[in-house]
Scaffold this active site. Structure first.
Site, PDB file in Angstrom:
ATOM      1  N   TYR A  91      12.614  42.134  85.305  1.00  0.00           N
ATOM      2  CA  TYR A  91      11.630  41.108  85.628  1.00  0.00           C
ATOM      3  C   TYR A  91      11.775  39.917  84.687  1.00  0.00           C
ATOM      4  CZ  TYR A  91       7.166  38.636  85.442  1.00  0.00           C
ATOM      5  OH  TYR A  91       6.199  37.658  85.398  1.00  0.00           O
ATOM      6  N   LYS A  95      12.979  36.050  85.547  1.00  0.00           N
ATOM      7  CA  LYS A  95      12.094  34.905  85.328  1.00  0.00           C
ATOM      8  C   LYS A  95      12.750  33.876  84.405  1.00  0.00           C
ATOM      9  CE  LYS A  95       8.286  34.489  86.582  1.00  0.00           C
ATOM     10  NZ  LYS A  95       7.759  33.812  87.797  1.00  0.00           N
TER      11      LYS A  95
END
Length: 276
Positions: A91, A95
């Site tokens: 994740y 990002k």
């Protein structure tokens, strides 16, 4: 309403817009790397291209402090903090890639602003407190580390205010901002306070950080073979055990951001919603 992996659809959605807030993401501690890349990185690229093609006046991209988390304690971190070399979370890595895409577009002339809200909570939350509460109800929640770590949390209304301000603040274009409640709170005291308010046992046995990391590593290895989400990940352990506080003076200066809802007020609203 559209899947961020549908590039043509995302491009169409940007047509005729004065501004775009890109708040969609696959936000979880575990998942297939391809999904994170396609949704968080690929989806952001589609949004950026849509804004460029259709002359959108401003893009506000919602990122995360996870992009600078390196597993260590962070106290009053500023936006000048470097990206880590390695990430323990797909994740966070995706990002970071998304931020890179927005920053490249900003240098090419797209009026873009990046916001990094930390640990959003409030009524409607499905990711932060509900996950901890569910594990605690099963009697499986442990305190990682010495329990003295401070964190910044951000009430959802305050995040919304920061977004609205970022849509028009002249000085914000091309810049990145941490967004928090501006209050450093003891994480494990807050978790225990929440559990007690919901009549759930707050007797959480401590687990030393090195042992917690070892357990998480084994769980991740097992999950990689089974395909099931592990109960614990190294990223989750780090986030729950380390101090993570941020300096929001840049947001106060450029956005005129002043969190309207205090932490205690926000927690009261959240607990009331959880009890319902």
């Amino acid at each position: 309403r559209i899947d961020l992996r549908d590039k043509a659809g995302v491009l169409r959605a940007c047509a005729g817009m004065d501004a775009v807030v890109h708040a969609g993401a696959l936000s979880t501690a575990w998942g297939h790397p391809t999904d994170f890349r396609e949704v968080n990185a690929g989806g952001t690229l589609a949004v950026v291209e849509g804004c460029q093609q259709h002359g959108v006046g401003r893009l506000v991209h919602i990122s995360s402090p996870a992009v600078v988390f390196d597993g260590r304690d962070h106290e009053n971190l500023t936006e000048a903090a470097p990206y880590p070399t390695n990430y323990s979370s797909e994740y966070a890595a995706s990002k970071k890639t998304a931020e890179d895409m927005v920053n490249v577009a900003a240098r090419q002339g797209l009026p873009a602003v990046i916001l990094r809200p930390k640990a959003i909570f409030g009524p409607g939350d499905r990711a932060l407190l509900p996950r901890l509460i569910a594990v605690a109800r099963q009697g499986k929640l442990r305190q990682f580390g010495d329990g003295k770590n401070l964190v910044d949390l951000t009430y959802v209304d305050n995040v919304a205010q920061a977004i609205l301000l970022a849509l028009s603040a002249p000085a914000a274009v091309g810049r990145t901002y941490f967004i928090t409640n501006g209050e450093h709170v003891p994480l494990w005291l807050t978790i225990r306070r929440t559990l007690e308010a919901l009549a759930i046992s707050s007797d959480l046995r401590p687990l030393a950080l090195p042992w917690a990391m070892l357990v998480a590593r084994f769980m991740e290895a097992g999950a990689s073979m089974s395909g099931a989400e592990p109960l614990l990940t190294r990223y989750t352990v780090g986030v729950l055990a380390r101090t993570q506080t941020y300096d929001i003076s840049a947001a106060r200066r450029d956005l005129r951001y002043d969190p309207p809802v205090s932490f205690n007020e926000g927690l009261a609203h959240t607990l009331a919603a959880l009890k319902k």
